[in-house]
Design an enzyme around this catalytic site. Structure first.
Site, PDB file in Angstrom:
ATOM      1  N   MET A   1      -4.150  -5.192 -15.166  1.00  0.00           N
ATOM      2  CA  MET A   1      -3.271  -4.063 -15.043  1.00  0.00           C
ATOM      3  C   MET A   1      -2.815  -3.846 -13.608  1.00  0.00           C
ATOM      4  O   MET A   1      -2.887  -2.756 -13.095  1.00  0.00           O
ATOM      5  CB  MET A   1      -3.918  -2.803 -15.601  1.00  0.00           C
ATOM      6  CG  MET A   1      -5.294  -2.529 -15.105  1.00  0.00           C
ATOM      7  SD  MET A   1      -6.008  -1.126 -15.948  1.00  0.00           S
ATOM      8  CE  MET A   1      -7.557  -1.155 -15.092  1.00  0.00           C
ATOM      9  N   PRO A   2      -2.384  -4.909 -12.959  1.00  0.00           N
ATOM     10  CA  PRO A   2      -1.897  -4.669 -11.601  1.00  0.00           C
ATOM     11  C   PRO A   2      -0.529  -4.000 -11.591  1.00  0.00           C
ATOM     12  O   PRO A   2       0.276  -4.151 -12.506  1.00  0.00           O
ATOM     13  CB  PRO A   2      -1.820  -6.066 -10.994  1.00  0.00           C
ATOM     14  CG  PRO A   2      -1.742  -6.997 -12.130  1.00  0.00           C
ATOM     15  CD  PRO A   2      -2.407  -6.325 -13.289  1.00  0.00           C
ATOM     16  N   VAL A   3      -0.327  -3.221 -10.547  1.00  0.00           N
ATOM     17  CA  VAL A   3       0.992  -2.695 -10.209  1.00  0.00           C
ATOM     18  C   VAL A   3       1.381  -3.433  -8.942  1.00  0.00           C
ATOM     19  O   VAL A   3       0.599  -3.493  -7.987  1.00  0.00           O
ATOM     20  CB  VAL A   3       0.958  -1.175  -9.947  1.00  0.00           C
ATOM     21  CG1 VAL A   3       2.291  -0.683  -9.438  1.00  0.00           C
ATOM     22  CG2 VAL A   3       0.542  -0.425 -11.204  1.00  0.00           C
ATOM     23  N   VAL A  72      -1.933  -3.742  -6.633  1.00  0.00           N
ATOM     24  CA  VAL A  72      -3.068  -2.858  -6.849  1.00  0.00           C
ATOM     25  C   VAL A  72      -3.635  -3.259  -8.197  1.00  0.00           C
ATOM     26  O   VAL A  72      -2.954  -3.172  -9.219  1.00  0.00           O
ATOM     27  CB  VAL A  72      -2.651  -1.372  -6.848  1.00  0.00           C
ATOM     28  CG1 VAL A  72      -3.850  -0.488  -7.141  1.00  0.00           C
ATOM     29  CG2 VAL A  72      -2.001  -0.993  -5.527  1.00  0.00           C
TER      30      VAL A  72
END
Length: 130
Positions: A1-3, A72
């Site tokens: 779930m990276p941004v 992130v």
């Protein structure tokens, strides 16, 4: 779930920005254990006066085509996964956009699940994933 924030100087065409985005996502799925539908990206094009970087710090030399990927991530990855991710991303961007590997920089920040709320004001919990 990276941004991921993808930062470049002004002057990139939409097609090349799309290639940056697609390539990043493809490599995240293949090398970073990201689900195919998990895609959150912000592409920022900045004027030269607002995208300031050292052209030679730990690099053979950065050009005006320098790209900074700031991720992130909500779960940790192994050193081997990170190493493969960096290498494959750089290789594919060189192949697809003729982007010099010295123009590719990646920074990964690690967070815990409780530091995420995906919607409805609810703290993320691994049990939410079906």
């Amino acid at each position: 779930m990276p941004v991921t924030r993808i930062m470049v100087r002004e002057g990139w065409c939409d097609a090349d920005l799309q290639t940056l985005s697609e390539t990043l996502h493809e490599v995240l799925v293949a090398e970073f254990s990201v689900p195919p539908t998990d895609r959150f990206q912000i592409i920022e094009t900045l004027p030269a006066t607002r995208f300031i970087y050292d052209r030679h710090y730990l690099s053979g030399g950065r050009s005006d085509r320098y790209v900074l990927f700031s991720l992130v991530a909500g779960k940790s990855r192994t050193t081997a996964q990170k190493r493969a991710f960096y290498r494959v991303l750089s290789e594919r961007l060189q192949q697809r956009l003729n982007l010099d590997p010295d123009d590719v920089m990646v920074v990964i920040q690690q967070t815990s699940a409780e530091e995420w709320s995906f919607s409805r004001g609810e703290m993320f919990d691994l049990s939410m994933i079906k």
